[in-house]
Scaffold this motif. Structure first.
Motif, PDB file in Angstrom:
ATOM      1  N   ARG A   1       0.800  -1.227   0.000  1.00  0.00           N
ATOM      2  CA  ARG A   1       0.000   0.000   0.000  1.00  0.00           C
ATOM      3  C   ARG A   1       0.833   1.278   0.000  1.00  0.00           C
ATOM      4  NH1 ARG A   1      -0.243  -2.458   4.439  1.00  0.00           N
ATOM      5  NH2 ARG A   1      -2.073  -3.584   3.729  1.00  0.00           N
ATOM      6  N   ALA A   2       2.144   1.167  -0.032  1.00  0.00           N
ATOM      7  CA  ALA A   2       3.001   2.361  -0.089  1.00  0.00           C
ATOM      8  C   ALA A   2       3.407   2.634  -1.537  1.00  0.00           C
ATOM      9  CB  ALA A   2       4.239   2.151   0.779  1.00  0.00           C
ATOM     10  N   GLY A   3       3.602   3.886  -1.868  1.00  0.00           N
ATOM     11  CA  GLY A   3       3.987   4.244  -3.235  1.00  0.00           C
ATOM     12  C   GLY A   3       5.483   4.383  -3.382  1.00  0.00           C
ATOM     13  N   MET A   4       6.206   3.291  -3.253  1.00  0.00           N
ATOM     14  CA  MET A   4       7.671   3.315  -3.312  1.00  0.00           C
ATOM     15  C   MET A   4       8.134   2.923  -4.708  1.00  0.00           C
ATOM     16  SD  MET A   4       8.358   1.391   0.340  1.00  0.00           S
ATOM     17  CE  MET A   4      10.130   1.325   0.076  1.00  0.00           C
ATOM     18  N   PRO A   5       8.829   3.818  -5.414  1.00  0.00           N
ATOM     19  CA  PRO A   5       9.337   3.475  -6.743  1.00  0.00           C
ATOM     20  C   PRO A   5      10.196   2.214  -6.703  1.00  0.00           C
ATOM     21  CG  PRO A   5       9.614   5.822  -6.324  1.00  0.00           C
ATOM     22  CD  PRO A   5       9.183   5.197  -5.025  1.00  0.00           C
ATOM     23  N   GLY A   6      10.069   1.405  -7.740  1.00  0.00           N
ATOM     24  CA  GLY A   6      10.866   0.189  -7.824  1.00  0.00           C
ATOM     25  C   GLY A   6      10.272  -0.992  -7.097  1.00  0.00           C
ATOM     26  N   THR A   7       9.028  -0.862  -6.606  1.00  0.00           N
ATOM     27  CA  THR A   7       8.440  -1.962  -5.839  1.00  0.00           C
ATOM     28  C   THR A   7       7.136  -2.477  -6.436  1.00  0.00           C
ATOM     29  OG1 THR A   7       7.154  -0.531  -4.355  1.00  0.00           O
ATOM     30  CG2 THR A   7       9.433  -1.026  -3.701  1.00  0.00           C
ATOM     31  N   ALA A   8       6.814  -2.123  -7.675  1.00  0.00           N
ATOM     32  CA  ALA A   8       5.520  -2.520  -8.247  1.00  0.00           C
ATOM     33  C   ALA A   8       5.334  -4.037  -8.219  1.00  0.00           C
ATOM     34  CB  ALA A   8       5.384  -1.996  -9.670  1.00  0.00           C
ATOM     35  N   GLY A   9       6.375  -4.778  -8.586  1.00  0.00           N
ATOM     36  CA  GLY A   9       6.262  -6.233  -8.623  1.00  0.00           C
ATOM     37  C   GLY A   9       6.042  -6.834  -7.258  1.00  0.00           C
ATOM     38  N   ILE A  10       6.872  -6.460  -6.315  1.00  0.00           N
ATOM     39  CA  ILE A  10       6.743  -7.041  -4.973  1.00  0.00           C
ATOM     40  C   ILE A  10       5.507  -6.515  -4.264  1.00  0.00           C
ATOM     41  CG2 ILE A  10       8.190  -5.327  -3.746  1.00  0.00           C
ATOM     42  CD1 ILE A  10       9.425  -7.791  -2.258  1.00  0.00           C
ATOM     43  N   ALA A  11       5.088  -5.279  -4.609  1.00  0.00           N
ATOM     44  CA  ALA A  11       3.841  -4.753  -4.066  1.00  0.00           C
ATOM     45  C   ALA A  11       2.661  -5.592  -4.518  1.00  0.00           C
ATOM     46  CB  ALA A  11       3.654  -3.297  -4.485  1.00  0.00           C
ATOM     47  N   ALA A  12       2.688  -6.027  -5.777  1.00  0.00           N
ATOM     48  CA  ALA A  12       1.606  -6.861  -6.299  1.00  0.00           C
ATOM     49  C   ALA A  12       1.545  -8.197  -5.565  1.00  0.00           C
ATOM     50  CB  ALA A  12       1.795  -7.084  -7.799  1.00  0.00           C
ATOM     51  N   ILE A  13       2.695  -8.766  -5.279  1.00  0.00           N
ATOM     52  CA  ILE A  13       2.735 -10.043  -4.553  1.00  0.00           C
ATOM     53  C   ILE A  13       2.152  -9.885  -3.148  1.00  0.00           C
ATOM     54  CG2 ILE A  13       4.229 -11.838  -3.609  1.00  0.00           C
ATOM     55  CD1 ILE A  13       6.230 -11.098  -5.869  1.00  0.00           C
ATOM     56  N   ASN A  14       2.643  -8.877  -2.426  1.00  0.00           N
ATOM     57  CA  ASN A  14       2.157  -8.674  -1.066  1.00  0.00           C
ATOM     58  C   ASN A  14       0.707  -8.219  -1.050  1.00  0.00           C
ATOM     59  OD1 ASN A  14       4.474  -9.327   0.618  1.00  0.00           O
ATOM     60  ND2 ASN A  14       5.475  -7.597  -0.368  1.00  0.00           N
ATOM     61  N   GLY A  15       0.317  -7.457  -2.063  1.00  0.00           N
ATOM     62  CA  GLY A  15      -1.075  -7.070  -2.166  1.00  0.00           C
ATOM     63  C   GLY A  15      -1.981  -8.277  -2.358  1.00  0.00           C
ATOM     64  N   ALA A  16      -1.524  -9.245  -3.156  1.00  0.00           N
ATOM     65  CA  ALA A  16      -2.305 -10.461  -3.372  1.00  0.00           C
ATOM     66  C   ALA A  16      -2.433 -11.264  -2.078  1.00  0.00           C
ATOM     67  CB  ALA A  16      -1.649 -11.312  -4.462  1.00  0.00           C
ATOM     68  N   VAL A  17      -1.346 -11.337  -1.308  1.00  0.00           N
ATOM     69  CA  VAL A  17      -1.391 -12.051  -0.029  1.00  0.00           C
ATOM     70  C   VAL A  17      -2.363 -11.368   0.926  1.00  0.00           C
ATOM     71  CG1 VAL A  17      -0.060 -12.617   2.051  1.00  0.00           C
ATOM     72  CG2 VAL A  17       0.905 -13.073  -0.212  1.00  0.00           C
ATOM     73  N   GLU A  18      -2.244 -10.054   1.051  1.00  0.00           N
ATOM     74  CA  GLU A  18      -3.076  -9.339   2.010  1.00  0.00           C
ATOM     75  C   GLU A  18      -4.542  -9.291   1.578  1.00  0.00           C
ATOM     76  OE1 GLU A  18      -1.288  -5.611   3.074  1.00  0.00           O
ATOM     77  OE2 GLU A  18       0.629  -6.556   3.604  1.00  0.00           O
ATOM     78  N   ALA A  19      -4.793  -9.401   0.266  1.00  0.00           N
ATOM     79  CA  ALA A  19      -6.173  -9.416  -0.228  1.00  0.00           C
ATOM     80  C   ALA A  19      -6.916 -10.671   0.191  1.00  0.00           C
ATOM     81  CB  ALA A  19      -6.186  -9.278  -1.750  1.00  0.00           C
ATOM     82  N   LEU A  20      -6.208 -11.689   0.631  1.00  0.00           N
ATOM     83  CA  LEU A  20      -6.854 -12.914   1.095  1.00  0.00           C
ATOM     84  C   LEU A  20      -7.572 -12.733   2.434  1.00  0.00           C
ATOM     85  CD1 LEU A  20      -3.930 -15.428   0.400  1.00  0.00           C
ATOM     86  CD2 LEU A  20      -6.067 -15.271  -0.896  1.00  0.00           C
ATOM     87  N   VAL A  21      -7.147 -11.736   3.197  1.00  0.00           N
ATOM     88  CA  VAL A  21      -7.530 -11.676   4.608  1.00  0.00           C
ATOM     89  C   VAL A  21      -9.030 -11.504   4.810  1.00  0.00           C
ATOM     90  CG1 VAL A  21      -7.309 -10.309   6.723  1.00  0.00           C
ATOM     91  CG2 VAL A  21      -5.275 -10.907   5.405  1.00  0.00           C
ATOM     92  N   ARG A  22      -9.620 -10.484   4.244  1.00  0.00           N
ATOM     93  CA  ARG A  22     -11.022 -10.192   4.545  1.00  0.00           C
ATOM     94  C   ARG A  22     -11.976 -11.279   4.024  1.00  0.00           C
ATOM     95  NH1 ARG A  22     -12.269  -3.930   3.513  1.00  0.00           N
ATOM     96  NH2 ARG A  22     -14.236  -4.571   4.507  1.00  0.00           N
ATOM     97  N   PRO A  23     -11.831 -11.717   2.770  1.00  0.00           N
ATOM     98  CA  PRO A  23     -12.753 -12.773   2.336  1.00  0.00           C
ATOM     99  C   PRO A  23     -12.596 -14.076   3.109  1.00  0.00           C
ATOM    100  CG  PRO A  23     -11.128 -12.310   0.624  1.00  0.00           C
ATOM    101  CD  PRO A  23     -10.996 -11.244   1.654  1.00  0.00           C
ATOM    102  N   LEU A  24     -11.356 -14.423   3.466  1.00  0.00           N
ATOM    103  CA  LEU A  24     -11.165 -15.659   4.228  1.00  0.00           C
ATOM    104  C   LEU A  24     -11.687 -15.522   5.652  1.00  0.00           C
ATOM    105  CD1 LEU A  24      -7.675 -17.006   3.088  1.00  0.00           C
ATOM    106  CD2 LEU A  24      -9.956 -17.803   2.430  1.00  0.00           C
TER     107      LEU A  24
END
Length: 239
Positions: free
Chosen positions: A134-157
Protein backbone atom coordinates in the motif's frame (compact mmCIF):
# COMPACT_ATOMS: atom_id res chain seq x y z
CA UNK A 1 -6.32 -23.28 29.78
CA UNK A 2 -5.46 -26.24 27.52
CA UNK A 3 -2.10 -26.42 25.85
CA UNK A 4 -2.13 -24.50 22.56
CA UNK A 5 -0.28 -25.57 19.41
CA UNK A 6 1.13 -23.31 16.71
CA UNK A 7 2.55 -24.14 13.30
CA UNK A 8 4.86 -21.50 11.83
CA UNK A 9 5.53 -22.16 8.15
CA UNK A 10 8.70 -20.36 7.14
CA UNK A 11 9.69 -20.49 10.78
CA UNK A 12 13.41 -21.16 10.43
CA UNK A 13 14.57 -17.54 10.11
CA UNK A 14 13.56 -13.89 10.30
CA UNK A 15 10.14 -12.87 11.58
CA UNK A 16 8.86 -16.45 11.40
CA UNK A 17 11.55 -17.73 13.75
CA UNK A 18 11.14 -14.75 16.08
CA UNK A 19 7.39 -15.41 16.26
CA UNK A 20 7.98 -19.11 16.91
CA UNK A 21 10.37 -18.31 19.76
CA UNK A 22 7.99 -15.76 21.26
CA UNK A 23 5.02 -18.11 21.20
CA UNK A 24 7.11 -20.91 22.67
CA UNK A 25 8.23 -18.60 25.50
CA UNK A 26 4.54 -18.15 26.34
CA UNK A 27 4.01 -21.86 26.85
CA UNK A 28 2.76 -22.74 23.37
CA UNK A 29 3.83 -25.98 21.67
CA UNK A 30 5.41 -24.64 18.50
CA UNK A 31 6.11 -26.53 15.29
CA UNK A 32 8.18 -24.89 12.57
CA UNK A 33 8.33 -25.90 8.93
CA UNK A 34 11.05 -25.00 6.45
CA UNK A 35 12.70 -26.32 3.32
CA UNK A 36 16.31 -26.38 4.50
CA UNK A 37 17.46 -29.43 6.44
CA UNK A 38 20.71 -27.75 7.51
CA UNK A 39 18.87 -24.82 9.05
CA UNK A 40 16.44 -27.15 10.83
CA UNK A 41 19.36 -29.17 12.17
CA UNK A 42 21.00 -26.00 13.49
CA UNK A 43 17.77 -24.97 15.22
CA UNK A 44 17.41 -28.42 16.74
CA UNK A 45 20.66 -27.67 18.56
CA UNK A 46 19.89 -24.06 19.57
CA UNK A 47 16.10 -24.22 19.98
CA UNK A 48 15.36 -27.79 21.02
CA UNK A 49 11.90 -26.82 22.25
CA UNK A 50 10.78 -25.99 18.70
CA UNK A 51 9.55 -29.03 16.77
CA UNK A 52 11.06 -28.91 13.29
CA UNK A 53 9.61 -30.30 10.07
CA UNK A 54 11.27 -30.25 6.67
CA UNK A 55 8.60 -29.23 4.19
CA UNK A 56 8.10 -26.90 1.24
CA UNK A 57 5.17 -24.53 1.78
CA UNK A 58 4.33 -24.81 -1.89
CA UNK A 59 4.07 -28.60 -1.76
CA UNK A 60 0.59 -29.63 -0.64
CA UNK A 61 1.57 -33.21 0.16
CA UNK A 62 4.48 -32.16 2.37
CA UNK A 63 2.50 -29.54 4.29
CA UNK A 64 -0.46 -31.89 4.66
CA UNK A 65 1.85 -34.52 6.12
CA UNK A 66 3.14 -32.00 8.66
CA UNK A 67 -0.39 -31.03 9.70
CA UNK A 68 -1.41 -34.68 9.98
CA UNK A 69 1.62 -35.40 12.16
CA UNK A 70 0.70 -32.52 14.49
CA UNK A 71 -2.96 -33.53 14.65
CA UNK A 72 -4.62 -30.25 15.62
CA UNK A 73 -3.32 -26.73 14.99
CA UNK A 74 -4.62 -23.76 16.96
CA UNK A 75 -2.59 -21.02 15.34
CA UNK A 76 -1.18 -21.17 11.81
CA UNK A 77 1.41 -18.52 10.99
CA UNK A 78 2.56 -18.14 7.39
CA UNK A 79 5.94 -16.45 7.01
CA UNK A 80 6.97 -18.12 3.76
CA UNK A 81 8.48 -16.07 0.97
CA UNK A 82 11.53 -15.28 -1.10
CA UNK A 83 13.78 -12.29 -1.67
CA UNK A 84 12.94 -11.61 -5.31
CA UNK A 85 10.49 -9.07 -6.69
CA UNK A 86 11.86 -5.51 -6.47
CA UNK A 87 12.96 -3.57 -9.52
CA UNK A 88 11.92 -0.69 -11.79
CA UNK A 89 9.04 -1.62 -14.05
CA UNK A 90 10.79 -0.64 -17.29
CA UNK A 91 13.23 -3.51 -17.07
CA UNK A 92 11.60 -5.76 -14.48
CA UNK A 93 12.48 -9.39 -15.17
CA UNK A 94 9.07 -11.02 -15.54
CA UNK A 95 10.49 -14.52 -15.18
CA UNK A 96 11.95 -13.41 -11.84
CA UNK A 97 8.60 -11.91 -10.84
CA UNK A 98 6.83 -15.18 -11.62
CA UNK A 99 9.34 -16.99 -9.42
CA UNK A 100 8.66 -14.47 -6.66
CA UNK A 101 4.91 -15.14 -6.88
CA UNK A 102 5.66 -18.86 -6.75
CA UNK A 103 7.80 -18.32 -3.66
CA UNK A 104 5.25 -16.33 -1.66
CA UNK A 105 1.67 -16.17 -2.94
CA UNK A 106 1.07 -19.77 -4.01
CA UNK A 107 2.62 -21.25 -0.86
CA UNK A 108 0.12 -19.22 1.18
CA UNK A 109 -2.83 -20.68 -0.71
CA UNK A 110 -1.34 -24.18 -0.70
CA UNK A 111 -0.60 -24.15 3.03
CA UNK A 112 -4.01 -22.78 3.99
CA UNK A 113 -5.76 -25.49 1.98
CA UNK A 114 -3.52 -28.23 3.38
CA UNK A 115 -3.73 -27.22 7.05
CA UNK A 116 -7.37 -26.11 7.12
CA UNK A 117 -8.81 -29.57 7.93
CA UNK A 118 -6.55 -29.64 11.00
CA UNK A 119 -7.26 -26.12 12.31
CA UNK A 120 -9.11 -25.88 15.60
CA UNK A 121 -12.62 -24.37 15.29
CA UNK A 122 -11.48 -21.38 17.37
CA UNK A 123 -8.08 -21.23 15.67
CA UNK A 124 -6.44 -18.58 13.56
CA UNK A 125 -4.45 -18.00 10.39
CA UNK A 126 -1.91 -15.19 10.33
CA UNK A 127 -0.31 -14.14 7.04
CA UNK A 128 2.80 -12.04 6.57
CA UNK A 129 2.56 -9.39 3.87
CA UNK A 130 4.55 -6.16 3.60
CA UNK A 131 3.91 -2.43 3.50
CA UNK A 132 4.85 -2.33 -0.18
CA UNK A 133 1.27 -3.51 -0.77
CA UNK A 134 0.00 0.00 0.00
CA UNK A 135 3.00 2.36 -0.09
CA UNK A 136 3.99 4.24 -3.23
CA UNK A 137 7.67 3.32 -3.31
CA UNK A 138 9.34 3.48 -6.74
CA UNK A 139 10.87 0.19 -7.82
CA UNK A 140 8.44 -1.96 -5.84
CA UNK A 141 5.52 -2.52 -8.25
CA UNK A 142 6.26 -6.23 -8.62
CA UNK A 143 6.74 -7.04 -4.97
CA UNK A 144 3.84 -4.75 -4.07
CA UNK A 145 1.61 -6.86 -6.30
CA UNK A 146 2.74 -10.04 -4.55
CA UNK A 147 2.16 -8.67 -1.07
CA UNK A 148 -1.08 -7.07 -2.17
CA UNK A 149 -2.30 -10.46 -3.37
CA UNK A 150 -1.39 -12.05 -0.03
CA UNK A 151 -3.08 -9.34 2.01
CA UNK A 152 -6.17 -9.42 -0.23
CA UNK A 153 -6.85 -12.91 1.09
CA UNK A 154 -7.53 -11.68 4.61
CA UNK A 155 -11.02 -10.19 4.54
CA UNK A 156 -12.75 -12.77 2.34
CA UNK A 157 -11.17 -15.66 4.23
CA UNK A 158 -12.08 -14.12 7.58
CA UNK A 159 -15.71 -14.11 6.44
CA UNK A 160 -15.58 -17.51 4.75
CA UNK A 161 -13.78 -19.44 7.46
CA UNK A 162 -15.39 -17.89 10.56
CA UNK A 163 -15.16 -18.59 13.44
CA UNK A 164 -11.55 -19.33 12.45
CA UNK A 165 -9.86 -15.94 12.54
CA UNK A 166 -7.74 -14.64 9.63
CA UNK A 167 -5.38 -11.66 9.89
CA UNK A 168 -2.16 -10.40 8.36
CA UNK A 169 0.82 -8.41 9.56
CA UNK A 170 2.33 -5.89 7.16
CA UNK A 171 5.92 -5.02 8.14
CA UNK A 172 8.09 -2.29 6.69
CA UNK A 173 11.86 -2.29 6.99
CA UNK A 174 12.96 -5.20 9.17
CA UNK A 175 16.55 -6.29 9.79
CA UNK A 176 16.29 -9.93 8.68
CA UNK A 177 18.12 -12.26 6.27
CA UNK A 178 15.76 -10.97 3.52
CA UNK A 179 18.38 -8.25 2.99
CA UNK A 180 21.34 -10.64 2.79
CA UNK A 181 21.71 -10.03 -0.96
CA UNK A 182 23.06 -6.55 -0.24
CA UNK A 183 26.72 -6.08 0.69
CA UNK A 184 27.12 -5.16 4.34
CA UNK A 185 28.20 -1.57 3.61
CA UNK A 186 25.33 -0.97 1.20
CA UNK A 187 22.82 -2.43 3.66
CA UNK A 188 24.15 -0.31 6.51
CA UNK A 189 23.96 2.88 4.44
CA UNK A 190 20.49 2.08 3.13
CA UNK A 191 19.18 1.29 6.59
CA UNK A 192 20.68 4.50 8.00
CA UNK A 193 19.01 6.55 5.27
CA UNK A 194 15.66 4.81 5.75
CA UNK A 195 15.79 5.09 9.54
CA UNK A 196 16.40 8.83 9.31
CA UNK A 197 13.19 9.17 7.28
CA UNK A 198 10.91 6.81 9.21
CA UNK A 199 8.74 8.42 11.91
CA UNK A 200 10.05 5.89 14.48
CA UNK A 201 13.66 6.65 13.43
CA UNK A 202 14.83 3.06 13.49
CA UNK A 203 14.75 -0.17 11.50
CA UNK A 204 12.59 -2.82 13.13
CA UNK A 205 13.96 -6.02 14.56
CA UNK A 206 12.33 -9.35 13.77
CA UNK A 207 11.33 -9.55 17.42
CA UNK A 208 9.36 -6.29 17.25
CA UNK A 209 7.31 -7.55 14.31
CA UNK A 210 6.93 -10.96 15.96
CA UNK A 211 5.07 -9.30 18.84
CA UNK A 212 2.44 -8.10 16.38
CA UNK A 213 2.29 -11.54 14.73
CA UNK A 214 1.69 -13.14 18.13
CA UNK A 215 -1.07 -10.64 18.87
CA UNK A 216 -2.80 -11.33 15.56
CA UNK A 217 -2.51 -15.07 16.06
CA UNK A 218 -3.70 -15.28 19.65
CA UNK A 219 -6.13 -12.44 20.30
CA UNK A 220 -9.64 -13.90 20.10
CA UNK A 221 -11.21 -10.57 19.10
CA UNK A 222 -9.07 -9.89 16.01
CA UNK A 223 -10.10 -11.02 12.55
CA UNK A 224 -10.15 -9.58 9.05
CA UNK A 225 -7.38 -7.12 9.92
CA UNK A 226 -4.11 -6.21 8.25
CA UNK A 227 -1.94 -4.86 11.04
CA UNK A 228 0.67 -2.36 9.85
CA UNK A 229 3.95 -2.79 11.71
CA UNK A 230 5.96 -0.54 9.40
CA UNK A 231 7.41 2.15 11.65
CA UNK A 232 5.33 4.70 9.74
CA UNK A 233 6.83 3.86 6.33
CA UNK A 234 3.48 4.34 4.64
CA UNK A 235 3.34 7.92 5.95
CA UNK A 236 6.52 9.26 4.38
CA UNK A 237 8.35 9.34 1.06
CA UNK A 238 11.26 6.91 0.98
CA UNK A 239 12.46 7.77 -2.56
Amino acid sequence: MPQRTALVVGGTSGVGLAAARLLQSRGVTVHIAGRGKERLDDLAATDASLVGHQADAGNADEIRAVAEAIGSVDWLVLAAGGSEGPGPIADLDLAMLRRAFEAKFWPHITTIQSVLPHLAPDGSITLLGAITARAGMPGTAGIAAINGAVEALVRPLAAELAPIRVNAVSPGFVDTPWWSGLPDDAKRDYFAQAAATLPVRHIASAEEVAEVVALAATNANLTGSVMEADGGARLVSLV
